[in-house]
Motif scaffolding. Structure first.
Motif, short mmCIF file in Angstrom:
data_model
loop_
_atom_site.label_atom_id
_atom_site.label_comp_id
_atom_site.label_asym_id
_atom_site.label_seq_id
_atom_site.Cartn_x
_atom_site.Cartn_y
_atom_site.Cartn_z
N ALA A 7 0.88 -1.18 -0.06
CA ALA A 7 -0.12 0.12 0.14
C ALA A 7 0.90 1.25 -0.02
N ASP A 8 0.31 2.43 -0.65
CA ASP A 8 0.79 3.68 -0.20
C ASP A 8 2.18 4.01 -1.04
N PHE A 9 2.54 3.16 -2.11
CA PHE A 9 3.81 3.36 -2.77
C PHE A 9 4.00 4.59 -3.27
N ALA A 10 3.02 4.93 -4.63
CA ALA A 10 3.32 5.83 -5.19
C ALA A 10 3.16 7.40 -4.63
N PRO A 11 2.47 7.27 -3.53
CA PRO A 11 2.13 8.70 -3.00
C PRO A 11 3.39 8.94 -2.20
N ARG A 12 4.14 7.96 -1.50
CA ARG A 12 5.41 8.21 -0.86
C ARG A 12 6.47 8.51 -1.87
N VAL A 13 6.40 8.01 -2.93
CA VAL A 13 7.59 8.29 -4.01
C VAL A 13 7.17 9.78 -4.51
N LEU A 14 6.04 10.09 -4.70
CA LEU A 14 5.71 11.47 -5.32
C LEU A 14 6.07 12.37 -4.36
N GLY A 134 1.60 12.46 -20.03
CA GLY A 134 0.79 12.20 -18.78
C GLY A 134 0.18 10.69 -18.93
N GLN A 135 0.11 9.80 -19.98
CA GLN A 135 -0.16 8.64 -19.82
C GLN A 135 0.38 7.51 -18.65
N GLN A 136 -0.77 6.79 -18.32
CA GLN A 136 -0.40 5.70 -17.45
C GLN A 136 0.21 4.58 -17.90
N THR A 137 1.59 4.72 -18.40
CA THR A 137 2.37 3.65 -18.78
C THR A 137 3.67 3.41 -18.19
N ALA A 138 4.01 2.60 -17.30
CA ALA A 138 5.13 2.08 -16.66
C ALA A 138 6.45 1.91 -17.08
N ILE A 139 7.24 2.33 -16.71
CA ILE A 139 8.82 2.13 -17.11
C ILE A 139 9.38 0.80 -16.27
N LEU A 140 10.50 0.37 -16.76
CA LEU A 140 11.02 -0.80 -16.05
C LEU A 140 12.54 -0.88 -16.56
N ASP A 141 13.27 0.34 -16.14
CA ASP A 141 14.67 0.56 -16.45
C ASP A 141 15.45 -0.21 -15.33
N GLY A 142 16.81 0.15 -15.45
CA GLY A 142 17.76 -0.38 -14.40
C GLY A 142 17.36 0.11 -13.09
N ASN A 143 17.15 1.41 -12.96
CA ASN A 143 16.93 2.10 -11.56
C ASN A 143 15.63 1.58 -11.13
N VAL A 144 14.62 1.38 -11.99
CA VAL A 144 13.22 0.61 -11.46
C VAL A 144 13.40 -0.57 -10.97
N LYS A 145 14.17 -1.47 -11.80
CA LYS A 145 14.45 -2.86 -11.45
C LYS A 145 15.06 -2.91 -10.00
N ARG A 146 16.04 -2.12 -9.75
CA ARG A 146 16.88 -1.94 -8.56
C ARG A 146 15.95 -1.63 -7.32
N ARG A 179 -0.55 12.53 -12.30
CA ARG A 179 1.10 12.54 -12.11
C ARG A 179 1.71 11.41 -12.43
N CYS A 180 1.52 10.97 -13.64
CA CYS A 180 2.36 9.90 -14.24
C CYS A 180 3.50 10.06 -14.58
N GLY A 181 3.95 11.36 -15.26
CA GLY A 181 5.05 11.94 -15.77
C GLY A 181 6.22 12.02 -14.32
N ASP A 182 5.57 12.76 -13.21
CA ASP A 182 6.29 12.84 -12.30
C ASP A 182 6.81 11.48 -11.56
N TYR A 183 5.84 10.77 -11.63
CA TYR A 183 6.01 9.53 -11.07
C TYR A 183 7.15 8.55 -11.73
N THR A 184 7.31 8.90 -13.12
CA THR A 184 8.22 8.17 -14.04
C THR A 184 9.71 8.75 -13.65
N GLN A 185 9.36 10.34 -13.51
CA GLN A 185 10.72 10.80 -13.18
C GLN A 185 11.35 10.48 -11.81
#
Length: 350
Positions: A7-14, A134-146, A179-185
């Motif tokens: 729970a509460d993952f994205a809000p903490r990250v944002l 602002g589209q709701q598409t998730a990345i999975l690069d090396g940072n996110v994998k880690r 805030r999809c773009g901010d979340y990706t960033q």
DNA sequence: AAACCGGGGAC
DNA sequence: GTCCCAGGTTT
């Protein structure tokens, strides 16, 4: 594999991003798909500080997709000079021309569409669409994998297909609707500045309280390392290229086992004396012996180092055993040959 | 020197 | 679909 989102993952990250994220990088102003795309490709291979001047020069010369598409490839490569990975610059150039020719210079609206462009895969497409549109598409690069492998203490190597699939699922389930773009960033910043490969700064991390990697005592155990592929054993052999007036001597392999049923070159032990061994095995008289360049052929479980030896010989038109036969070069190349044998024969000058 | 990196391309 | 590579950088 099954991984349950918490729970509460994205809000903490944002929230962390609001306070600590970078918001003034050149590509974070005027976030058009084109500008985001170029930055993502450059950042795939190079750190932020290095990219900035390259990005600015690139944008000054190729301010939009039409300018890039119209440019000479040499000019594009010149702007890339020093970044390395020039195939990516060539792909970008090609993609720009595709965008102009097939899409009126507009980026496709769907992830699948963007993925059609050369040099853009699922993750880069998601970065472009989330940050620029602002589209709701998730990345999975090396940072996110880690980040994800630590947060969930994922016990398997991310290079495994099933692990990667599970991580994509997690990545998508955490991507918020707003805030999809901010979340990706934010995810990229988190991985690049706090959740680093070594010395992660867990005490500053918004995910620390329920990060299983941190709780395990050593977050750097994740992502788990690629299993050391017990490096393949190396075997050595010498292949005899016997050349007489009757052609090249080939040997029919037994029907089963390696190269079953194929015509191959006779082999001798790596340490055997070539002339001695040849005269023992074959009724020939040797005029000359010339070593050809050694090379390696790799199988699924071992490497074979091959030392081809060229021998000019005098011989009768038949050797006396059915499994041996003289072929002229053209005939030989028309046979079923093991790849390395074909390689040797193709390089032969008679 | 060994791990890592996203996508391309071979199979 | 899956595996592995090319061409680099970071640790």
């Amino acid at each position: 594999m099954e991984l349950t989102p918490k729970a509460d993952f994205a809000p903490r990250v944002l929230n962390w991003f609001n306070q600590h994220g970078r918001k003034n990088l050149p590509w974070q102003q005027d976030k058009t798909p084109y500008r985001v795309w170029i930055s993502e490709i450059m950042l795939q291979q190079t750190q932020v500080a290095t990219v900035i001047p390259y990005y600015q020069r690139f944008m000054a010369s190729f301010p939009d997709v039409f300018a890039l598409a119209a440019a000479e490839q040499d000019d594009v490569l010149a702007h890339w000079s020093g970044l390395g990975y020039y195939a990516r610059a060539r792909n970008m150039h090609k993609a720009a021309q595709q965008l102009v020719n097939d899409w009126d210079g507009e980026f496709p609206q769907t992830q699948e569409g963007v993925c059609e462009l050369p040099g853009i895969g699922r993750s880069t497409a998601a970065a472009i669409l989330s940050i620029s549109r602002g589209q709701q598409t998730a990345i999975l690069d090396g940072n996110v994998k880690r980040v994800l492998s630590r947060y969930h203490a994922i016990p398997t190597w991310p290079g495994e297909k099933k692990t990667e699939n599970a991580m994509w699922q997690l990545a998508e389930s955490y991507m918020p609707a707003e805030r999809c773009g901010d979340y990706t960033q934010a995810m990229m910043d988190l991985g690049a500045t706090l959740c680093t490969r070594s010395k992660p700064q867990c005490l500053l991390c918004p995910l620390q309280r329920d990060c299983d990697g941190r709780i395990s005592g050593d977050p750097t155990l994740f992502p788990v390392k690629k299993p050391k592929k017990a490096d393949k054993p190396v075997k050595h052999t010498q292949m005899l290229v016997l050349i007489s007036d009757h052609g090249i001597l080939l040997e029919k392999r037994p029907a089963t086992g390696i190269w079953g049923g194929l015509w191959s070159l006779p082999e001798i032990d790596n340490h055997a004396d070539v002339a001695l061994e040849t005269e023992q095995r074959f009724p020939v008289s040797i005029d000359s012996v010339t070593p050809l360049p050694q090379f390696r052929h790799t199988f699924s479980h071992y490497h074979l180092e091959i030392r081809p030896q060229r021998l000019e010989v005098q011989a009768n038109d038949t050797i006396g055993e059915d499994k041996y036969q003289w072929f002229n070069l053209e005939q030989a190349l028309s046979l079923g040959l093991p790849a390395p044998v074909r390689t040797i024969l193709e390089g032969l000058t008679l």
